[in-house]
Design an enzyme around this catalytic site. Structure first.
Site, PDB file in Angstrom:
ATOM      1  NE  ARG A 232     -91.865  41.022  46.832  1.00  0.00           N
ATOM      2  CZ  ARG A 232     -91.514  39.779  46.479  1.00  0.00           C
ATOM      3  NH1 ARG A 232     -92.237  38.743  46.901  1.00  0.00           N
ATOM      4  NH2 ARG A 232     -90.453  39.570  45.744  1.00  0.00           N
ATOM      5  CD  GLU A 261     -92.185  39.121  53.768  1.00  0.00           C
ATOM      6  OE1 GLU A 261     -91.108  38.709  53.315  1.00  0.00           O
ATOM      7  OE2 GLU A 261     -93.253  39.027  53.161  1.00  0.00           O
ATOM      8  CG  HIS A 279     -91.757  35.675  51.518  1.00  0.00           C
ATOM      9  ND1 HIS A 279     -91.546  36.999  51.245  1.00  0.00           N
ATOM     10  CD2 HIS A 279     -91.805  35.054  50.318  1.00  0.00           C
ATOM     11  CE1 HIS A 279     -91.458  37.177  49.935  1.00  0.00           C
ATOM     12  NE2 HIS A 279     -91.618  36.010  49.350  1.00  0.00           N
TER      13      HIS A 279
HETATM   14  C1  8YV Z   1     -88.493  34.231  47.508  1.00  0.00           C
HETATM   15  C2  8YV Z   1     -90.013  35.714  46.090  1.00  0.00           C
HETATM   16  O1  8YV Z   1     -88.905  34.590  48.761  1.00  0.00           O
HETATM   17  O2  8YV Z   1     -89.671  35.250  43.835  1.00  0.00           O
HETATM   18  C3  8YV Z   1     -89.868  36.097  44.670  1.00  0.00           C
HETATM   19  O3  8YV Z   1     -89.958  37.296  44.380  1.00  0.00           O
HETATM   20  O4  8YV Z   1     -90.509  36.448  46.861  1.00  0.00           O
HETATM   21  C4  8YV Z   1     -89.591  34.356  46.527  1.00  0.00           C
HETATM   22  O5  8YV Z   1     -89.423  33.464  45.541  1.00  0.00           O
HETATM   23  C5  8YV Z   1     -87.150  34.785  47.348  1.00  0.00           C
HETATM   24  O6  8YV Z   1     -86.947  35.631  46.286  1.00  0.00           O
HETATM   25  C6  8YV Z   1     -86.150  33.658  47.459  1.00  0.00           C
HETATM   26  O7  8YV Z   1     -84.870  34.080  47.510  1.00  0.00           O
END
Ligand code: 8YV
Length: 305
Positions: A232, A261, A279
């Protein structure tokens, strides 16, 4: 019985179609008037489908009195207030396991692309600047360095396993030593940074890890040090990182995640010592399909069917 869901951001066509086939799905992010939509359907919404990055915006909780489940299409829980969820008796589910390898792959790719200045070389070739006797500057070797992993969870372990054959040594820091980890343990992020030349950030986001990588950690990583972040943006003090890059305090950064972001600081955009990704650690066909299956399975387990 129709079950109302709130979907907080766009997902794959397949996942959206599967949700539509089973539930009445409301999508405020596509509504002309999102506020009015939430006001109208909020009282009967029983489930939220969201991403790791979006989570549940704080102001939404009180508008969904019938909420029972938050299904996160991802593994990060930092954008979901788990205290509120627990107090309200709301289940929160994620998609563990299925994106681990893909995020680790991207982390390794970011490191090698950064260490070997592959984007610089790519731009050099495309710009037609490759002529006899011309070449981009030499760079330090990628292999044989001491490599650190901050956060030895599933993704951290997958990164460590991938880089171990390249590395002189793998060292890690987690809140506590991991029992069966075949790597040396550093007692703090600062100690870890002091010991390594490449630092992978793979810890969870959230309040507990905010700016864990700060100016002092970057200074400890040092002028030959490379920072790779696939967790993150909040874990790294972005302002301190930019200052460190500009002053040569660290040698470079490979970043898949950012503090705000999709806004990436302009100061990062035209630097040769930075590799940037939008991301997309989990953005493979296979991972996203498996994540979608887990989201649907979590909802089905909760609501039946
Ligand atoms: C994706 C993520 O960007 O798993 C996570 O926490 O940051 C990533 O896998 C996102 O959640 C996909 O929708």
């Amino acid at each position: 019985m129709t079950i109302d869901l709130l979907q907080l951001q766009s997902f794959s066509q397949d996942l959206e179609a599967a949700l539509d086939a089973r539930y009445r799905v409301h999508r405020p992010h596509r509504a002309v008037d999102p506020e009015a939509l939430v006001a109208a359907v909020g009282p009967r919404v029983r489930g939220i489908v969201t991403s790791g990055g979006t989570g549940v915006p704080a102001a939404l909780w009180s508008r969904l009195p019938a909420l029972e489940i938050v299904a996160v299409n991802g593994v990060g829980l930092d954008a979901v207030d788990l205290d509120i969820a627990a107090a309200r008796g709301v289940s929160v589910t994620t998609t563990p396991g299925v994106l681990t390898d893909d995020v680790a792959d991207l982390a390794v790719g970011l490191w090698l692309a950064l260490a070997r200045r592959m984007l610089v070389g790519d731009r050099f070739v495309r710009a037609g600047r490759w002529e006899p006797g011309t070449a981009p500057p030499l760079v330090p070797r990628a292999s044989g360095k001491r490599v650190g992993v901050l956060g030895l969870g599933q993704i951290g372990r997958a990164i460590a396993a991938r880089v171990a054959p390249f590395a002189a040594q793998v060292v890690y820091h987690s809140r506590r030593p991991v029992d069966d980890a075949p790597y040396a343990y550093a007692a703090s992020p600062l100690d870890l940074a002091r010991e390594v030349e490449v630092l992978f950030v793979a810890t969870a986001g959230g309040a507990g890890t905010r700016t864990l990588v700060d100016a002092a950690v970057l200074e400890a990583l040092g002028p030959r040090g490379l920072l790779i972040n696939v967790s993150r943006g909040s874990v790294v003090d972005e302002t301190a990182l930019i200052a460190a890059l500009e002053a040569g305090v660290v040698a470079g950064a490979g970043l898949d995640v950012f503090a705000d972001e999709p806004n990436v600081p302009a100061a990062l955009l035209d630097r040769d010592d930075v590799v940037l990704q939008p991301h997309c650690g989990s953005a493979t066909v296979e991972a996203r399909a498996a994540m979608a299956d887990l989201v649907l399975a979590s909802l089905a387990a909760h609501f039946g069917g």
